[in-house]
Design a protein around this motif. Structure first.
Motif, mmCIF file in Angstrom:
data_model
loop_
_atom_site.group_PDB
_atom_site.id
_atom_site.type_symbol
_atom_site.label_atom_id
_atom_site.label_comp_id
_atom_site.label_asym_id
_atom_site.label_seq_id
_atom_site.Cartn_x
_atom_site.Cartn_y
_atom_site.Cartn_z
ATOM 1 N N SER A 4 0.841 -1.201 0.000
ATOM 2 C CA SER A 4 0.000 0.000 0.000
ATOM 3 C C SER A 4 0.874 1.248 0.000
ATOM 4 O O SER A 4 1.915 1.295 0.658
ATOM 5 C CB SER A 4 -0.944 0.008 1.206
ATOM 6 N N ALA A 28 -2.225 8.880 -10.813
ATOM 7 C CA ALA A 28 -1.453 7.667 -11.118
ATOM 8 C C ALA A 28 -1.625 7.324 -12.585
ATOM 9 O O ALA A 28 -2.654 7.640 -13.200
ATOM 10 C CB ALA A 28 -1.912 6.498 -10.248
ATOM 11 N N SER A 30 -0.284 4.060 -15.596
ATOM 12 C CA SER A 30 0.423 2.814 -15.885
ATOM 13 C C SER A 30 0.694 2.732 -17.387
ATOM 14 O O SER A 30 -0.226 2.934 -18.188
ATOM 15 C CB SER A 30 -0.405 1.605 -15.445
ATOM 16 N N GLU A 32 4.086 3.236 -14.951
ATOM 17 C CA GLU A 32 4.530 4.352 -14.131
ATOM 18 C C GLU A 32 5.588 5.163 -14.871
ATOM 19 O O GLU A 32 6.493 4.615 -15.491
ATOM 20 C CB GLU A 32 5.111 3.827 -12.810
ATOM 21 N N THR A 144 -5.367 -4.093 -8.367
ATOM 22 C CA THR A 144 -4.933 -2.802 -7.837
ATOM 23 C C THR A 144 -6.168 -1.981 -7.496
ATOM 24 O O THR A 144 -7.062 -1.824 -8.327
ATOM 25 C CB THR A 144 -4.071 -2.047 -8.861
ATOM 26 N N THR A 145 -6.209 -1.474 -6.272
ATOM 27 C CA THR A 145 -7.351 -0.690 -5.802
ATOM 28 C C THR A 145 -6.869 0.674 -5.328
ATOM 29 O O THR A 145 -5.852 0.773 -4.638
ATOM 30 C CB THR A 145 -8.072 -1.409 -4.646
ATOM 31 N N PHE A 146 -7.603 1.708 -5.719
ATOM 32 C CA PHE A 146 -7.332 3.063 -5.244
ATOM 33 C C PHE A 146 -8.506 3.544 -4.401
ATOM 34 O O PHE A 146 -9.668 3.334 -4.768
ATOM 35 C CB PHE A 146 -7.151 4.035 -6.415
ATOM 36 N N ALA A 172 -4.753 9.945 -2.046
ATOM 37 C CA ALA A 172 -5.156 8.618 -2.511
ATOM 38 C C ALA A 172 -4.285 7.543 -1.872
ATOM 39 O O ALA A 172 -3.121 7.781 -1.551
ATOM 40 C CB ALA A 172 -5.042 8.531 -4.033
ATOM 41 N N ARG A 174 -3.018 3.654 -2.812
ATOM 42 C CA ARG A 174 -2.953 2.588 -3.809
ATOM 43 C C ARG A 174 -2.643 1.283 -3.087
ATOM 44 O O ARG A 174 -1.656 1.195 -2.350
ATOM 45 C CB ARG A 174 -1.877 2.888 -4.850
ATOM 46 N N ASP A 176 -1.942 -2.685 -3.861
ATOM 47 C CA ASP A 176 -1.649 -3.693 -4.871
ATOM 48 C C ASP A 176 -1.684 -5.075 -4.237
ATOM 49 O O ASP A 176 -0.920 -5.355 -3.305
ATOM 50 C CB ASP A 176 -0.273 -3.446 -5.494
ATOM 51 N N GLU A 199 -11.095 0.185 -9.013
ATOM 52 C CA GLU A 199 -10.497 -1.151 -9.068
ATOM 53 C C GLU A 199 -10.012 -1.413 -10.486
ATOM 54 O O GLU A 199 -10.759 -1.207 -11.450
ATOM 55 C CB GLU A 199 -11.536 -2.198 -8.666
#
Length: 201
Positions: A4, A28, A30, A32, A144-146, A172, A174, A176, A199
């Motif tokens: 996290s 964020a 991806s 990154e 992955t959840t924010f 936020a 994150r 994983d 999600e």
């Protein structure tokens, strides 16, 4: 292994729109480090301050989620059909990045929160949670959840590990989770507040 990360509002990358109608805060992306303006990307979470209405950028092959986090409302007008949809606080609207869309601001400037993701490579969920006083628990599993604070203040605890975070607007977390891993996220509000849960897998 569950990991996290806290993403503070003041650390988000900021860019002014080329047309001068607003400013974007990138929470964020991806992969990154990708440059949103020129690099291929899988997904991007960002918030925008919109001073004036105007056309959205086209994202062929992508899907979009959008919600209002500050201001009265905005309208999305679709070029091909002429259909117009009002988006008010807490309402989530999803649409294709292939569509020609214009934002209209009948009640002045707004701030939004959105996700853009590639439909052939990513699946995603986008939810708004309203809090008054009672805590809520959500589960992150194999993805992955924010958790993004939209309004007020939130205390978040991630289990296992009991990692704790304090969130203010546009902060936020994150989380994983690897395949077959599961994390429990306890969200405790300080008064009246709201959060967005995204999600991605």
């Amino acid at each position: 292994m569950i990991h996290s990360t806290l993403l503070k509002n003041g650390q988000h990358a900021v860019s002014r729109w080329k047309n001068g109608n607003g400013m974007t805060f990138e929470i964020a992306i991806s992969p990154e480090g990708a440059d949103f303006s020129k690099d291929p990307f899988l997904w991007r979470i960002s918030s925008a301050v919109c001073d004036r209405g105007g056309p959205f950028s086209s994202f062929e092959g992508y899907e979009r989620y959008l919600t209002l986090i500050d201001g009265k409302k905005f309208n999305l007008k679709f070029t091909r059909t002429g259909h117009e949809t009002p988006v008010e606080y807490g309402k989530v609207f999803d649409f294709s990045g292939d569509d020609g869309v214009t934002m209209e601001l009948p009640d002045g400037p707004v701030k939004d929160l959105g996700l853009v993701y590639r439909r052939d490579a990513v699946s995603a969920g986008f939810h708004v949670l309203e809090f008054k006083s009672k805590p809520r628990s959500i589960t992150a599993e194999g993805r992955t959840t924010f958790v993004i604070c939209m309004r007020g203040r939130l205390h978040a605890s991630i289990y296992p590990g009991e990692t704790k975070f304090k969130l203010t607007p546009l902060d936020a977390i994150r989380i994983d989770c690897g395949r077959n891993e599961e994390a429990s996220i306890l969200l405790e509000p300080s008064g009246n507040c709201a959060a967005c849960v995204i999600e991605i897998e």
